[in-house]
Design an enzyme around this catalytic site. Structure first.
Site, PDB file in Angstrom:
ATOM      1  N   LYS A  57       0.826  -1.208   0.000  1.00  0.00           N
ATOM      2  CA  LYS A  57       0.000   0.000   0.000  1.00  0.00           C
ATOM      3  C   LYS A  57       0.859   1.256   0.000  1.00  0.00           C
ATOM      4  O   LYS A  57       0.577   2.214  -0.731  1.00  0.00           O
ATOM      5  CB  LYS A  57      -0.947  -0.026   1.192  1.00  0.00           C
ATOM      6  CG  LYS A  57      -2.011  -1.104   1.067  1.00  0.00           C
ATOM      7  CD  LYS A  57      -2.945  -1.142   2.260  1.00  0.00           C
ATOM      8  CE  LYS A  57      -4.014  -2.212   2.062  1.00  0.00           C
ATOM      9  NZ  LYS A  57      -4.974  -2.260   3.195  1.00  0.00           N
ATOM     10  N   CYS A 105      -0.977   0.775   5.967  1.00  0.00           N
ATOM     11  CA  CYS A 105      -1.333  -0.105   7.088  1.00  0.00           C
ATOM     12  C   CYS A 105      -2.257  -1.216   6.609  1.00  0.00           C
ATOM     13  O   CYS A 105      -2.996  -1.051   5.636  1.00  0.00           O
ATOM     14  CB  CYS A 105      -2.063   0.660   8.191  1.00  0.00           C
ATOM     15  SG  CYS A 105      -1.102   1.897   9.056  1.00  0.00           S
ATOM     16  N   ASP A 106      -2.227  -2.319   7.342  1.00  0.00           N
ATOM     17  CA  ASP A 106      -3.234  -3.354   7.156  1.00  0.00           C
ATOM     18  C   ASP A 106      -3.348  -4.165   8.435  1.00  0.00           C
ATOM     19  O   ASP A 106      -2.345  -4.429   9.096  1.00  0.00           O
ATOM     20  CB  ASP A 106      -2.890  -4.279   5.992  1.00  0.00           C
ATOM     21  CG  ASP A 106      -4.142  -4.937   5.431  1.00  0.00           C
ATOM     22  OD1 ASP A 106      -4.606  -5.926   6.036  1.00  0.00           O
ATOM     23  OD2 ASP A 106      -4.665  -4.462   4.415  1.00  0.00           O
ATOM     24  N   SER A 107      -4.584  -4.537   8.779  1.00  0.00           N
ATOM     25  CA  SER A 107      -4.838  -5.287  10.009  1.00  0.00           C
ATOM     26  C   SER A 107      -5.525  -6.607   9.696  1.00  0.00           C
ATOM     27  O   SER A 107      -6.406  -6.675   8.840  1.00  0.00           O
ATOM     28  CB  SER A 107      -5.736  -4.472  10.959  1.00  0.00           C
ATOM     29  OG  SER A 107      -5.114  -3.278  11.351  1.00  0.00           O
TER      30      SER A 107
END
EC number: 3.6.1.9
Length: 212
Positions: free
Chosen positions: A54, A70-72
């Site tokens: 990203k 970000c990624d969760s």
């Protein structure tokens, strides 16, 4: 001064930065998340790879700014869980995790002038033993459908979280302590970004007020 660019369309991540005195440029990154997830087996490597992709998709357009990707994902029973997307999947997910513990992993990639800071925030979540009626009602609100782990901490989902161990902002989607460490590694101060609009100008906000 550089600006902070958020490579995400997440309202929660935007809210975290705004509540911390920062008005970022918002430029959502569109990457093939399923392909990236399929290419990795280690949970931390997976969320970091998503965050890196990203940030990499956006940073060429902002070479002199700080770009945050970000990624969760939720780790439960050794499996990563992303956004449920549908009401049926949300109800199934909650029946699986209610009354249990899991780990929310939030990968971060923060770039600035060719440098990258990559790390993952990990927080233990103790889910409440929510009733079937509450699970159905929570699903009908639509809130958890597009949230990693099918829950929020800061809104209605907060009713169903008994305890967390770790960084609360990371659970919401963006770790302020981790971003602070990234800024310091670039020779920048957090306070440099308080009270400035997305164009990089001083918005006329007292930096003391930016905390509240």
């Amino acid at each position: 001064m550089p600006r902070i660019v958020l490579a995400s369309q997440s309202p929660s991540r935007l809210a975290i930065l705004r509540s911390a005195g920062v008005e970022p440029v918002v430029r959502p990154a569109h990457v093939d998340e399923r392909a990236i997830e399929a290419a990795h087996t280690d949970p931390r490597e997976t969320v970091q790879a998503l965050a890196v992709a990203k940030a990499a998709a956006i940073s060429p357009d902002f070479p002199d700014d700080v770009v945050i990707g970000c990624d969760s994902l939720l780790l439960i029973d050794g499996h990563l869980q992303g956004k449920p997307h549908t009401p049926e999947a949300t109800v199934d997910r909650w029946h699986q995790q209610a009354g249990r513990s899991a780990e929310l992993l939030t990968g971060h990639c923060i770039t600035f002038r060719g440098e990258s800071f990559v790390d993952t925030g990990a927080t233990r979540i103790d889910f409440a033993a929510a009733s079937d009626n509450d699970i159905e009602a929570y699903t009908r609100t639509g809130e958890p459908l597009e949230c990693a782990g099918a829950f929020t901490l800061e809104a209605l989902g907060g009713w169903f979280i008994d305890r967390i161990e770790g960084d609360p902002s990371s659970v919401i989607g963006l770790s302020l302590p981790l971003v602070r460490r990234a800024l310091y590694s670039f020779g920048l101060d957090v306070s440099d970004f308080w009270g400035r609009d997305a164009g990089g100008a001083d918005a006329g906000i007292d930096r003391r007020d930016a905390l509240f």
